[in-house]
Design a protein around this motif. Structure first.
Motif, PDB file in Angstrom:
ATOM      1  N   THR A 251     -39.196   0.022   9.393  1.00 25.18           N
ATOM      2  CA  THR A 251     -37.951  -0.371   8.730  1.00 25.18           C
ATOM      3  C   THR A 251     -37.009   0.817   8.785  1.00 25.18           C
ATOM      4  OG1 THR A 251     -36.974  -1.316   6.717  1.00 25.18           O
ATOM      5  CG2 THR A 251     -38.649   0.374   6.428  1.00 25.18           C
ATOM      6  N   ARG A 300     -35.603  -9.340   5.776  1.00 20.38           N
ATOM      7  CA  ARG A 300     -35.219  -9.160   7.167  1.00 20.38           C
ATOM      8  C   ARG A 300     -35.127  -7.686   7.555  1.00 20.38           C
ATOM      9  NH1 ARG A 300     -30.469 -13.716   8.266  1.00 20.38           N
ATOM     10  NH2 ARG A 300     -31.789 -15.560   7.854  1.00 20.38           N
ATOM     11  N   THR A 301     -35.103  -6.797   6.574  1.00 19.05           N
ATOM     12  CA  THR A 301     -35.007  -5.368   6.891  1.00 19.05           C
ATOM     13  C   THR A 301     -36.342  -4.806   7.378  1.00 19.05           C
ATOM     14  OG1 THR A 301     -35.556  -4.664   4.629  1.00 19.05           O
ATOM     15  CG2 THR A 301     -33.230  -5.082   5.133  1.00 19.05           C
ATOM     16  N   ARG A 303     -39.509  -4.934   9.892  1.00 17.65           N
ATOM     17  CA  ARG A 303     -39.861  -5.458  11.213  1.00 17.65           C
ATOM     18  C   ARG A 303     -41.304  -5.959  11.142  1.00 17.65           C
ATOM     19  NH1 ARG A 303     -36.908  -0.659  12.036  1.00 17.65           N
ATOM     20  NH2 ARG A 303     -34.815  -1.127  12.832  1.00 17.65           N
ATOM     21  N   TRP A 304     -41.441  -7.226  10.856  1.00 19.54           N
ATOM     22  CA  TRP A 304     -42.743  -7.813  10.574  1.00 19.54           C
ATOM     23  C   TRP A 304     -43.709  -7.796  11.751  1.00 19.54           C
ATOM     24  CZ3 TRP A 304     -43.850  -7.968   5.722  1.00 19.54           C
ATOM     25  CH2 TRP A 304     -42.824  -8.104   4.788  1.00 19.54           C
TER      26      TRP A 304
END
Length: 338
Positions: A251, A300-301, A303-304
């Motif tokens: 992130t 959304r911040t 990075r999955w």
């Protein structure tokens, strides 16, 4: 155990301590570097010194005995299986430590934060199976419980702390410089906690090996200093690939997020060390805290896909190291005894 084999165990244990510091340097410095709170050289120097001091402090706070080391590492079944053959015990210890070092190298190469403790216990499981010893199920079970509870706890705490900082940040008296100062302190706490926690692993291995030698030629104080210096030296070199993963790829961290992640990680480590008396992965604690701090500003911040890769490495660590540890020990015994 022969003097030559004992010397190999000591050297390998110091190598494992060095690799642990190198691999886990990211735990203390990745967020401070990413947020530009500290320059990379200054962050690594601070982490190295505090890792060294934390290691010395942690080792001085415990009663270092062979029984303490055996209980910590869960090696009682392995010692029983090799009771009449200390050289087989030495071979098993070498296989376990070499597996741990190799796994740390592999995960560093791919930039993945992984647990040295999990790698060690996985390798111990593999070595135990080769020697026909009972696996340390109690220690593995305790580690599994801590591993299941620790990451969600760290992520949740970082999430709550980040929201608290967002509220406090509305007060004009709280300036960016205050957050940077606090983040420096929290990074120092993580580095010190890492030194306290992870120095016990190589120390315990040397203590167990020394107990098999009638008159150990290495004084206890020298062992402690050697382990602490090895951890600090490894930290100073810094595993830059993992630093980039935690500080940038997972992130985009702000100063407040970095502070939240470090405070959360340090708190989880303190709970494990002084509350549960069970080793916890500092890599798990910080990576989970970074995810929690990032999610606090929006899912959304984070990075999955990167987070998923890290989780898969965590899940595969015990199994992969068990197979590797068994293979190394089996090969070593066949060469020596064949």
């Amino acid at each position: 155990m022969t003097p030559v084999l004992f010397a190999l165990v000591v050297v390998t244990a110091l190598g494992m301590a060095y690799m642990n510091g190198f691999h886990d340097a990211s735990n203390a410095v990745s967020t401070t570097i990413a947020t530009r709170t500290l320059r990379e050289s200054a962050a690594l120097m601070m982490a190295a010194v505090l890792n060294l001091l934390g290691a010395l402090l942690g080792m001085m706070l415990i009663m270092v005995t062979a029984q303490w080391a055996i209980d910590l590492l869960g090696l009682a079944p392995l010692l029983e299986a090799t009771g009449g053959a200390p050289d087989r015990l030495g071979a098993a210890m070498l296989a376990i430590m070499l597996t741990t070092i190799l796994w740390d190298l592999l995960t560093w190469w791919f930039g993945m934060p992984a647990s040295t403790w999990h790698a060690f216990f996985g390798a111990t499981l593999g070595a135990s199976l080769v020697l026909g010893a009972t696996a340390p199920w109690e220690e593995l079970g305790a580690l599994l419980v801590v591993s299941l509870v620790g990451p969600p706890l760290s992520a949740s705490l970082a999430f709550v702390l980040m929201h608290a900082l967002l509220r406090i940040g509305r007060d004009e008296r709280l300036r960016r410089g205050h957050l940077r100062f606090a983040q420096t302190l929290s990074a120092g706490a993580v580095a010190t906690g890492h030194g306290i926690n992870d120095s016990r692993l190589p120390l315990a291995m040397i203590v167990i090996a020394a107990a098999t030698v009638p008159a150990s030629p290495v004084p206890e104080a020298a062992i402690m200093v050697g382990v602490a210096v090895a951890v600090g030296a490894g930290t100073l070199m810094g595993g830059h690939r993992i630093i980039r993963t935690l500080g940038r790829r997972l992130t985009d961290l702000s100063v407040a997020q970095g502070l939240s992640a470090e405070v959360s990680a340090a708190s989880t480590m303190a709970l494990s060390l002084f509350g549960l008396d069970s080793p916890i992965s500092t890599s798990h604690a910080l990576a989970s805290s970074v995810v929690g701090a990032g999610a606090a500003k929006g899912l959304r911040t984070v990075r999955w896909p990167v987070a998923l890769q890290i989780a898969l490495v965590w899940l595969s660590t015990p199994l992969a190291t068990a197979v590797l540890g068994a293979a190394l020990l089996g090969t070593g015994l066949s060469l020596v005894e064949g």
